[in-house]
Enzyme design. Structure first.
Site, PDB file in Angstrom:
ATOM      1  N   GLU A 113      -8.454 -13.366  -1.632  1.00  0.00           N
ATOM      2  CA  GLU A 113      -9.002 -14.115  -0.518  1.00  0.00           C
ATOM      3  C   GLU A 113     -10.332 -13.507  -0.072  1.00  0.00           C
ATOM      4  O   GLU A 113     -10.524 -12.294  -0.099  1.00  0.00           O
ATOM      5  CB  GLU A 113      -8.027 -14.121   0.659  1.00  0.00           C
ATOM      6  CG  GLU A 113      -6.847 -15.052   0.431  1.00  0.00           C
ATOM      7  CD  GLU A 113      -6.011 -15.232   1.681  1.00  0.00           C
ATOM      8  OE1 GLU A 113      -5.460 -16.326   1.852  1.00  0.00           O
ATOM      9  OE2 GLU A 113      -5.895 -14.291   2.483  1.00  0.00           O
ATOM     10  N   CYS A 134      -2.960  -4.017  -3.371  1.00  0.00           N
ATOM     11  CA  CYS A 134      -3.348  -2.713  -2.839  1.00  0.00           C
ATOM     12  C   CYS A 134      -2.261  -1.699  -3.156  1.00  0.00           C
ATOM     13  O   CYS A 134      -1.079  -2.038  -3.235  1.00  0.00           O
ATOM     14  CB  CYS A 134      -3.558  -2.801  -1.325  1.00  0.00           C
ATOM     15  SG  CYS A 134      -4.278  -1.319  -0.589  1.00  0.00           S
ATOM     16  N   CYS A 138      -0.243   1.199   3.592  1.00  0.00           N
ATOM     17  CA  CYS A 138      -0.369   1.488   5.022  1.00  0.00           C
ATOM     18  C   CYS A 138       0.701   0.701   5.770  1.00  0.00           C
ATOM     19  O   CYS A 138       0.843  -0.508   5.581  1.00  0.00           O
ATOM     20  CB  CYS A 138      -1.763   1.115   5.519  1.00  0.00           C
ATOM     21  SG  CYS A 138      -3.075   2.096   4.739  1.00  0.00           S
ATOM     22  N   CYS A 141      -0.112  -2.597   7.728  1.00  0.00           N
ATOM     23  CA  CYS A 141      -0.973  -3.570   7.062  1.00  0.00           C
ATOM     24  C   CYS A 141      -0.177  -4.437   6.095  1.00  0.00           C
ATOM     25  O   CYS A 141       0.526  -3.928   5.215  1.00  0.00           O
ATOM     26  CB  CYS A 141      -2.090  -2.848   6.309  1.00  0.00           C
ATOM     27  SG  CYS A 141      -3.242  -3.962   5.501  1.00  0.00           S
ATOM     28  N   GLY A 189      -7.541  -4.380  -1.131  1.00  0.00           N
ATOM     29  CA  GLY A 189      -7.781  -3.253  -2.014  1.00  0.00           C
ATOM     30  C   GLY A 189      -8.554  -2.114  -1.380  1.00  0.00           C
ATOM     31  O   GLY A 189      -9.084  -2.208  -0.275  1.00  0.00           O
ATOM     32  N   GLU A 190      -8.598  -1.000  -2.087  1.00  0.00           N
ATOM     33  CA  GLU A 190      -9.334   0.209  -1.696  1.00  0.00           C
ATOM     34  C   GLU A 190     -10.594   0.296  -2.566  1.00  0.00           C
ATOM     35  O   GLU A 190     -10.514   0.602  -3.768  1.00  0.00           O
ATOM     36  CB  GLU A 190      -8.452   1.439  -1.892  1.00  0.00           C
ATOM     37  CG  GLU A 190      -9.165   2.788  -1.827  1.00  0.00           C
ATOM     38  CD  GLU A 190      -9.997   2.987  -0.576  1.00  0.00           C
ATOM     39  OE1 GLU A 190     -11.239   3.121  -0.700  1.00  0.00           O
ATOM     40  OE2 GLU A 190      -9.416   2.994   0.525  1.00  0.00           O
ATOM     41  N   SER A 243     -11.084   3.611   7.692  1.00  0.00           N
ATOM     42  CA  SER A 243      -9.850   3.056   8.252  1.00  0.00           C
ATOM     43  C   SER A 243      -9.017   4.226   8.775  1.00  0.00           C
ATOM     44  O   SER A 243      -8.242   4.841   8.048  1.00  0.00           O
ATOM     45  CB  SER A 243      -9.099   2.282   7.155  1.00  0.00           C
ATOM     46  OG  SER A 243      -8.007   1.574   7.671  1.00  0.00           O
ATOM     47  N   LEU A 244      -9.187   4.554  10.063  1.00  0.00           N
ATOM     48  CA  LEU A 244      -8.675   5.812  10.617  1.00  0.00           C
ATOM     49  C   LEU A 244      -7.287   5.658  11.239  1.00  0.00           C
ATOM     50  O   LEU A 244      -6.304   6.195  10.751  1.00  0.00           O
ATOM     51  CB  LEU A 244      -9.663   6.353  11.644  1.00  0.00           C
ATOM     52  CG  LEU A 244      -9.364   7.744  12.207  1.00  0.00           C
ATOM     53  CD1 LEU A 244      -9.395   8.806  11.116  1.00  0.00           C
ATOM     54  CD2 LEU A 244     -10.336   8.086  13.331  1.00  0.00           C
ATOM     55  N   CYS A 363      -7.558 -10.239  11.160  1.00  0.00           N
ATOM     56  CA  CYS A 363      -7.453  -8.916  10.560  1.00  0.00           C
ATOM     57  C   CYS A 363      -6.004  -8.471  10.430  1.00  0.00           C
ATOM     58  O   CYS A 363      -5.214  -8.645  11.344  1.00  0.00           O
ATOM     59  CB  CYS A 363      -8.211  -7.896  11.414  1.00  0.00           C
ATOM     60  SG  CYS A 363      -9.946  -8.280  11.613  1.00  0.00           S
TER      61      CYS A 363
END
Length: 403
Positions: A113, A134, A138, A141, A189-190, A243-244, A363
Site C-alpha cells: 500500500e 515486516c 512491534c 503496530c 517494512g524496515e 520510530s522510538l 497511521c
C-alpha cells in the site's frame, strides 16, 4: 496463500520476463544497461540515457514510441529489450479529507500500500513501502502481524511515486506548485533492511532532470538498525526519522523488539553521529501515544533527558486501534499535556492528526485485514461453486506517523 521469504541480494538490473525494467535503474545503471543491450552504440549510450531518463522520470512516459527525439529505428528494439510498464493498481480509495490510497500489485502475491496525504510538508507527502510485510513485530503496530515476504526492488519503490503522480496528474515534473512535495519511507517494512534498493530509489527520485524531489524532502524512518545509520546518511543524504516510542530499554524491548539487539544507548549514539545532523537537518522522533503505557509526565521528562543535545522534532502519534490489539490511545488531554512539557523545553512536538481513517489509511494499521477479508470471500465463493468474485475490500493501514 503460501509465501516464500526472499531476502537474497537482488541484481542491480531488475528483469521482468526477458525485459529490463528501466524504472529502477540509476543514471549509471541505465547507461550500463543500454551498452549491454546492443541496441545503443557505446559512444552514444550516455546521450541516449539522458533522453530516456527525461521521458521516463520528467514526463512520465511509458511508451518508447512517444520519445520523439529517439529515432524510430531504435524505439522498437528498445521496447524489445526494456519495459516501462507500471505495476497494477488493484484498489484506489480517496478519503473525504483528500487522502489517497493505492493497493499496488508488484507481482502475483506481492502487494503493498502507498498513501498520499495532502497538506503535509510543503504541499503533500507520499508514504511509500520498502518491503512486503515486516519482520520487526512491534507490538503496537498492525504491520508487524504480517510476515515479511521480500524486499521491494528500486523499480518497485520508484513505481509507487510514479503511480501517485499519474493519479495526481503531475507530469511533467512541476517546478512550483507541486501536489507531491515530500517522500517518506514510512510504509510497510524496515527501509534499512533494504538499504541498497532504497538508496537507488532515492537517487532516482531526487535527480534534478527527473522527478526532482529534494533529498531534504525525503525522509527515511527506521526502528533503529544502528549499523546502517551511517551508511544511510552517507549514501542518501536523506532526512532521518526514528520510530522510538519509549524512553527505557525495558519498555522499548516490549514495544520495539529490535531494541533487544540495538538498545537505546547504541541507538542514541548512532543518531548523534548521523551524517549531516544539525539544527537545519533535525532528526524526527516518532512517538505513538499508548494509554497508561508511555504517556505520563514522567515519560515526557525522560524523553527530554534521552534526546538532550540532539537537534530534534518529536511527532506525537495518537494510537489507531486495530482488531486484536490490547493497546488503547491516550486521552487527548493526556497527549496535550505530554506535548506541553516537550514544547516548554524547546522541542517542536506536533500532535499528528489522523488522516484517511474513513478509507483505513491512518497511521499504525495496514492491508493485512484486506487479505483476511479476501480469503474469507474466496472461501465462500468456493463453497457456492463460483470462481468469480467481485467485492470492495476494506484495505487497511500503513505503519508509521507522517513527518
Amino acid at each position: 496463500m503460501a509465501y516464500t521469504l526472499d531476502l537474497s541480494a537482488k541484481p542491480a538490473i531488475q528483469v521482468v520476463g526477458q525485459k529490463v525494467n528501466i524504472t529502477g535503474l540509476t543514471r549509471d545503471g541505465l547507461i550500463a544497461a543500454l551498452k549491454e543491450s546492443g541496441v545503443v552504440e557505446e559512444r552514444k549510450a550516455r546521450m541516449r540515457a539522458t533522453q530516456i531518463w527525461r521521458w521516463v522520470h520528467h514526463y512520465g512516459f511509458t511508451d518508447f514510441e512517444q520519445m520523439t527525439d529517439i529515432g524510430k529505428d531504435q524505439r522498437g528494439p528498445l521496447a524489445e529489450k526494456f519495459t516501462l510498464a507500471r505495476p497494477e493498481v488493484v484498489e484506489r480509495q480517496v478519503s473525504k479529507d483528500g487522502t489517497r490510497k493505492w493497493l499496488i500489485r508488484m507481482a502475483p502475491g506481492i502487494e503493498v500500500e502507498t498513501v498520499y496525504i495532502p497538506d503535509v510538508g510543503r504541499s503533500g507527502a507520499l508514504c511509500v513501502s520498502s518491503q512486503v510485510g515486516c519482520t520487526l513485530n512491534c507490538s503496537f503496530c498492525h504491520t508487524g502481524t504480517q510476515k515479511l515476504v521480500r524486499n521491494l526492488t528500486a523499480a518497485e519503490i520508484v513505481a509507487q511515486v510514479q503511480i501517485a503522480r499519474d493519479d495526481l496528474e503531475e507530469w511533467p515534473s512541476p517546478k512550483e506548485d507541486r501536489k507531491l512535495s515530500n517522500i517518506v519511507f514510512m510504509g510497510m517494512g524496515e527501509p534499512l533492511y533494504n538499504l541498497d534498493n532504497v538508496a537507488d530509489a532515492i537517487d532516482i527520485i531526487s535527480d534534478n532532470e527527473g522527478i526532482a524531489i529534494s533529498r531534504r524532502r525525503i525522509t527515511v524512518s527506521t526502528s533503529g538498525v544502528v549499523p546502517e545509520l551511517k551508511a544511510l546518511g552517507e549514501r542518501t543524504a536523506a532526512m532521518l526519522a526514528i520510530s522510538l516510542h519509549a524512553t527505557n530499554d525495558d519498555l522499548r524491548d516490549l514495544l520495539v523488539p529490535l531494541n533487544k539487539k540495538y538498545p537505546l544507548v547504541q541507538l542514541i549514539e548512532g543518531i548523534r553521529t548521523y551524517p549531516g545532523i544539525s539544527n537545519a537537518r533535525r532528526v524526527t522522533f516518532e512517538y505513538v501515544m499508548l494509554k497508561d503505557v508511555n504517556d505520563s509526565p514522567a515519560e515526557a521528562r525522560a524523553l527530554l533527558k534521552l534526546l538532550k543535545g540532539i537537534p530534534a522534532k518529536i511527532n506525537l502519534i495518537p494510537f489507531n486501534p486495530w482488531p486484536g490489539t490490547n493497546y488503547q490511545c491516550s486521552d487527548w488531554r493526556t497527549i496535550e499535556s505530554f506535548a506541553a512539557i516537550l514544547n516548554k523545553a524547546g522541542y517542536a512536538s506536533p500532535i499528528r492528526t489522523p488522516r484517511g481513517r474513513d478509507i483505513l489509511a491512518a497511521c499504525g494499521q495496514l492491508k493485512s485485514e484486506s487479505e483476511k477479508v479476501r480469503a474469507s470471500v474466496l472461501r465462500k465463493a468456493g463453497q457456492n461453486g463460483t470462481d468469480e468474485v467481485e467485492t470492495e475490500l476494506p484495505y487497511g493501514h500503513l505503519a508509521s506517523g507522517m513527518v
